[in-house]
Motif scaffolding. Structure first.
Motif, short mmCIF file in Angstrom:
data_model
loop_
_atom_site.label_atom_id
_atom_site.label_comp_id
_atom_site.label_asym_id
_atom_site.label_seq_id
_atom_site.Cartn_x
_atom_site.Cartn_y
_atom_site.Cartn_z
N VAL A 258 0.86 -1.18 0.00
CA VAL A 258 0.00 0.00 0.00
C VAL A 258 0.90 1.23 0.00
O VAL A 258 1.74 1.40 0.90
CB VAL A 258 -0.92 0.02 1.23
CG1 VAL A 258 -1.82 1.26 1.18
CG2 VAL A 258 -1.76 -1.24 1.31
N TYR A 259 0.72 2.09 -0.99
CA TYR A 259 1.49 3.33 -1.07
C TYR A 259 0.61 4.46 -0.54
O TYR A 259 -0.58 4.57 -0.88
CB TYR A 259 1.90 3.62 -2.51
CG TYR A 259 2.76 2.53 -3.12
CD1 TYR A 259 4.13 2.50 -2.91
CD2 TYR A 259 2.19 1.51 -3.88
CE1 TYR A 259 4.92 1.50 -3.44
CE2 TYR A 259 2.97 0.49 -4.42
CZ TYR A 259 4.33 0.49 -4.19
OH TYR A 259 5.10 -0.51 -4.73
N THR A 260 1.18 5.30 0.32
CA THR A 260 0.40 6.35 0.97
C THR A 260 0.92 7.72 0.57
O THR A 260 2.07 7.89 0.12
CB THR A 260 0.47 6.20 2.50
OG1 THR A 260 1.84 6.29 2.92
CG2 THR A 260 -0.11 4.87 2.93
N ASP A 261 0.07 8.75 0.74
CA ASP A 261 0.48 10.13 0.47
C ASP A 261 1.07 10.73 1.74
O ASP A 261 1.27 10.04 2.74
CB ASP A 261 -0.67 10.95 -0.07
CG ASP A 261 -1.87 10.98 0.89
OD1 ASP A 261 -1.65 10.75 2.11
OD2 ASP A 261 -3.00 11.22 0.44
N GLN A 262 1.34 12.03 1.71
CA GLN A 262 1.99 12.68 2.85
C GLN A 262 1.11 12.70 4.08
O GLN A 262 1.60 12.90 5.20
CB GLN A 262 2.37 14.11 2.46
CG GLN A 262 1.18 14.96 1.99
CD GLN A 262 1.63 16.30 1.43
OE1 GLN A 262 2.83 16.58 1.34
NE2 GLN A 262 0.67 17.14 1.05
N ILE B 243 12.23 1.65 -0.55
CA ILE B 243 11.37 1.91 -1.71
C ILE B 243 11.88 3.15 -2.44
O ILE B 243 12.09 4.19 -1.84
CB ILE B 243 9.92 2.12 -1.28
CG1 ILE B 243 9.36 0.85 -0.65
CG2 ILE B 243 9.06 2.52 -2.47
CD1 ILE B 243 7.94 1.00 -0.17
N ARG B 244 12.11 2.98 -3.74
CA ARG B 244 12.47 4.11 -4.60
C ARG B 244 11.61 4.05 -5.85
O ARG B 244 11.64 3.07 -6.60
CB ARG B 244 13.95 4.06 -4.98
CG ARG B 244 14.90 4.20 -3.81
CD ARG B 244 16.31 4.64 -4.27
NE ARG B 244 16.86 3.78 -5.31
CZ ARG B 244 17.66 2.74 -5.07
NH1 ARG B 244 17.96 2.42 -3.82
NH2 ARG B 244 18.13 2.01 -6.06
N ASN B 245 10.82 5.10 -6.06
CA ASN B 245 9.94 5.19 -7.23
C ASN B 245 9.02 3.98 -7.35
O ASN B 245 8.77 3.46 -8.45
CB ASN B 245 10.77 5.35 -8.51
CG ASN B 245 11.64 6.59 -8.49
OD1 ASN B 245 11.21 7.65 -8.03
ND2 ASN B 245 12.87 6.46 -8.98
N ASN C 11 8.71 0.41 8.75
CA ASN C 11 9.69 1.47 8.50
C ASN C 11 9.95 1.68 7.02
O ASN C 11 11.10 1.83 6.58
CB ASN C 11 11.01 1.17 9.23
CG ASN C 11 10.92 1.42 10.72
OD1 ASN C 11 10.33 0.59 11.44
ND2 ASN C 11 11.46 2.52 11.19
N LEU C 12 8.87 1.68 6.23
CA LEU C 12 8.98 1.97 4.80
C LEU C 12 8.60 3.43 4.57
O LEU C 12 7.82 4.02 5.32
CB LEU C 12 8.06 1.05 3.99
CG LEU C 12 8.38 -0.45 4.05
CD1 LEU C 12 7.29 -1.25 3.36
CD2 LEU C 12 9.74 -0.72 3.41
N ASN C 13 9.13 4.01 3.52
CA ASN C 13 8.86 5.40 3.20
C ASN C 13 7.49 5.51 2.52
O ASN C 13 7.34 5.14 1.35
CB ASN C 13 9.96 5.95 2.28
CG ASN C 13 9.76 7.41 1.95
OD1 ASN C 13 9.13 8.15 2.70
ND2 ASN C 13 10.29 7.85 0.82
N ARG C 14 6.51 5.98 3.28
CA ARG C 14 5.15 6.19 2.78
C ARG C 14 4.62 4.94 2.08
O ARG C 14 4.07 4.97 0.98
CB ARG C 14 5.12 7.39 1.84
CG ARG C 14 5.35 8.70 2.57
CD ARG C 14 5.62 9.87 1.65
NE ARG C 14 4.57 10.07 0.66
CZ ARG C 14 4.56 11.06 -0.21
NH1 ARG C 14 5.55 11.95 -0.20
NH2 ARG C 14 3.59 11.19 -1.09
N ALA C 15 4.76 3.80 2.78
CA ALA C 15 4.26 2.53 2.24
C ALA C 15 4.10 1.52 3.37
O ALA C 15 4.71 1.64 4.44
CB ALA C 15 5.19 1.99 1.17
#
Length: 810
Positions: free
Chosen positions: A284-288, A628-630, A761-765
């Motif tokens: 799941v990718y999240t916004d700010q 996670i990158r792009n 601990n993923l970047n916005r995910a």
């Protein structure tokens, strides 16, 4: 004050222990050939009560200490020999008697004339290790060494074959005191190539002595294979068929031939592997604002097929009663293939389909390794005074061919894009090692061990990727690479051990100096780069144990050690390898070695119940990390700044009836990790509880049965949470004759061995997964022994190549 009082108590008891009587002796056969593993039992008179038992070492020596005053006698027994009973001996407070050599006579006959009674104890606790007798586990029949590891107390094997001991990763695997220079997939495959029928014991050493390499922050697991010590020609044939949803087979042939001067052996195994893994990934990718912005759902079906053949053969020439020359050769060849058919659904924030990627991935693997060991050992003029020399050469040669087909589709089914990626990945590792060990008994109660070791390792790995788009091929320089790594390690150690009556102590210090060089050869878009590292480290170890009486009704032990975990060779390789279009693996040339300090305090009651409290703290612990990158997941090894593990375990065994034995193990562990991370500070902590039990039944008339099971709660470890899992296994065994045994077992009876997990601990995910393998299966195994059975001593098999072998990774 409390510590002073404890020290005075130990000192007083040690002083009294100095006066306890002891007997030493040597057991030999005709030709003055020493006999190993002879049971030497002291019985008191007039009731013939068994007081103490010892076993002879490889030089035939035994020692009985702390004997009661009065009269008694010793009884020596060994398979293939006539029993020996001594004359009546008188034990006085000042007895320090060296008995005359015990000459045991060979029993003429073949195997079916030799009967062995009694059941093996499943778990044995020693000062510096825990021993698991695999022959005592019927459910291990027809399985592999990796499966047997998973049935050992305190050991967890995940679906990828990664091994942890008492909650700690970073275990170094040895086979017959020789480290495996393998890790990851290759190590798991190698352990699957060793049938459990060839495994005699598994030694668990969370704090190994100084004579072992300091590599492995979680300690060492030593798999000891069966070695028959019989004169003449004999062998063991094991056939096993495993039927789950797919069919597998493990088959071995063990041959031995021994004369007075020459001993030879050969182990040949063939493994057919068919397996699958159904993996589901959800991201799941999240916004700010941490609101879901997009979803990614993937289902993958892995199917694996492979054939593996391995050979291990050796010879020992007994130049004299004190000196032995040895030769050991080993080799393994594996050809396997893996297909991965997966479908990835890319969804918007309303979970409506945006696009679909259909992938058909295939990987062909050819793997070959070989080894040559030359060794020499000699004993001087007394027991425990000897020297060993070892020289080793090991080579690992593998090649992989990868094909990734990806097709994209719009929600209406219209094609979106197609691309193909082809990869050729040859790899070569050469390891050279020299090692010497010296042992001497300084006094009757003090033993000294010292040794030197040098190893040189060279790895050469290439990744050549080509992309195909619309029929046009072009090199993919972003993924292509060539990496050469060289490493030299020099080591020296000193170890002192003392056993005086009820008190045993051991202390050691090992020094290791490491020099390494990595060279990434550049290409058209990647620059050439190198790195060098030099560091020297000291690794102290200390053990103390005290028996409160000669029968060891209560025994207390304390140990401490410091260890290192050097990065796997390939983890230092900065390659980027695709697992699929959305998941990549990266090496990390900036990895630093990890150091751990650990301490264990244990209490054992009547050798039946052991309670242990352990603590360890590691710096720069090497863990898998996910970045996670792009929208692409990159898995790479990284250093976790600090990890603390506190564990309390109980290991016990009891006999509710003469025909029943129950063994149980329970462990409660707290794992806390803290580190700087690409998303900020990683700070996780969690508890895990493990419970396992084995019930063994022996109703008689050649029948045996076994029921075992295990349960584990969720594990919180750095970035990952592994879900709870449980399983139950059932087995029966029938001895058709003294030569022939038939076993039938069912593993994962309720098909409950399903692994689940989450990644934090993923970047916005957010991410989680579920994995199901072919774990429920029925195993039918058949074993047949043939040849003569005259017991003699057995060879020296250790080699100088130590922890480097555990660092080879695919």
């Amino acid at each position: 004050m409390a510590f002073t009082a404890i020290g005075l108590c130990f000192a007083q008891n040690a002083a009294r222990a100095q006066a306890l009587p002891a007997l030493t002796g040597k057991v030999i056969s005709a030709g003055i050939v020493p006999i190993a593993q002879v049971s030497v039992a002291f019985h008191s008179l007039p009731d013939s009560l068994l007081v103490q038992t010892a076993f002879t070492d490889t030089a035939g020596w035994f020692r009985l200490e702390g004997l009661p005053e009065g009269r008694g006698f010793i009884v020596c027994s060994a398979t293939g020999y006539k029993g020996y009973t001594s004359n009546v001996l008188t034990i006085r407070p000042d007895t320090r008697e060296a008995l005359p050599d015990v000459l045991m006579q060979v029993v003429a006959g073949v195997l079916n004339e030799v009967r062995v009674s009694g059941k093996k104890q499943l778990i044995i606790h020693k000062q510096d290790r825990v021993i698991v007798n695999i022959d005592a586990l019927i459910t291990a029949a027809g399985t592999t060494a990796l499966d047997a590891l998973g049935k050992s107390p305190g050991v967890i094997v995940d679906p990828n074959g990664n091994v942890s001991l008492r909650g700690k990763q970073g275990v170094t695997i040895y086979v017959d005191d020789k480290p495996m220079y393998l890790s990851g997939t290759e190590l798991a495959d190698y352990l699957r190539s060793i049938p459990a029928s060839l495994v005699a014991q598994i030694e668990l050493m969370s704090n190994p002595p100084a004579r072992y390499d300091a590599s492995g922050t979680a300690g060492i697991i030593n798999i000891k294979t069966k070695k028959t010590a019989t004169k003449g020609f004999n062998g063991l044939l094991n056939l096993a068929l495993t039927q789950g949803q797919l069919t597998r087979s493990n088959n071995t042939l063990n041959l031995n031939y021994r004369t007075n001067k020459l001993s030879t052996f050969a182990n040949l195994s063939y493994t057919l592997n068919n397996s699958f893994s159904d993996l589901g990934l959800n991201r799941v990718y999240t916004d700010q604002n941490n609101t879901p912005a997009a979803y990614f759902d993937q289902t993958s079906s892995f199917k694996r097929h492979g054939n593996l053949v391995s050979l291990r053969a050796g010879a020992d020439y007994y130049y004299s009663a004190r000196s032995t020359f040895g030769l050991l050769v080993s080799g393994m060849g594996r050809a396997s293939s893996q297909t991965n058919d997966n479908i990835s659904y890319l969804l918007n924030n309303a979970r409506l389909m945006d696009s679909v990627i259909v992938a058909q991935n295939k990987e062909d693997i050819w793997y070959r390794n070989g080894g040559l060991t030359l060794n020499y050992q000699t004993h001087f003029n007394k027991k425990d005074h000897g020297l060993t020399l070892d020289a080793d050469y090991l080579i690992y040669n593998n090649a992989q061919r990868q094909t990734f087909y990806n097709s994209g589709y719009l929600p209406n089914g219209l094609p979106l894009a197609n691309d193909t990626l082809l990869g050729e990945l040859p790899g070569l590792i050469n390891i050279y090692s020299l090692k010497t060990d010296y042992t001497v008994s300084v006094t009757t109660t003090l033993k000294l061990d010292a040794g030197l070791k040098y190893s040189h390792t060279v790895t050469d790995n290439t990744a050549a990727y080509t992309g195909l788009t619309s029929g046009t091929a072009s090199p993919d320089y972003n993924k292509s690479n060539h990496f050469v790594y060289k490493e030299d390690i020099g080591a020296a150690y000193l170890n002192l051990s003392s056993e005086t009556g009820n008190l045993a102590m051991q202390g050691g210090l090992r020094a290791e100096q490491t020099h390494s060089n990595g060279h990434q050869l550049g290409n058209l878009i990647k620059p050439d780069s190198t790195f060098n590292r030099d560091y020297t480290s000291l690794f102290p170890t200390f053990y103390i144990s005290y028996k409160f009486d000669s029968l060891a009704t209560h025994q207390v032990s304390l140990n401490y050690g410091r260890r290192i975990e050097r990065p796997y060779y390939q983890d230092l390789n900065p390659f980027t390898s695709p697992l699929d279009k959305f998941t990549y693996y990266n090496g990390n040339p900036f990895l630093r070695p990890s150091f751990v300090q650990s301490m264990e305090l244990s209490h054992t009651y009547r050798n039946k119940l052991t309670t242990m409290l352990s603590y360890s703290r590691s710096l720069n612990d090497v863990n898998e990390t996910i970045e996670i990158r792009n929208g692409i997941y990159y898995s790479r090894p990284g250093n976790i700044g600090q990890k603390t593990i506190i564990s309390l375990s109980v290991d016990g065994s009891f006999d509710p009836a003469k025909w029943m034995n129950v063994h149980f193990y329970s462990e409660f562990t707290n794992i806390a990790a803290k580190s700087d991370f690409y998303t900020g500070v990683l700070n996780t902590e969690g508890n895990v509880w493990v419970l396992s039990s084995t019930i063994r039944l022996a109703p008689g008339k050649g029948w045996d049965g076994e029921l075992n099971g295990s349960y584990r709660t969720s594990i919180y470890d750095a970035q990952f949470v592994l879900g709870s899992v449980w399983e139950a296994n059932l087995a029966i065994q029938k001895k058709l004759s003294l030569r022939t045994t038939l076993r039938l077992s069912i593993n994962d009876l309720f098909y409950s061995k399903v692994t689940k997990g989450e990644i934090g601990n993923l970047n916005r995910a957010q991410a989680n997964w579920t994995n199901r393998i072919d774990s429920r299966n029925l195993v039918l195994s058949f074993s047949y022994r043939f040849g003569t059975a005259f017991n003699t001593d057995r060879k020296h098999e250790t080699i100088g190549a130590d922890a480097e072998k555990s660092r080879v990774k695919n």
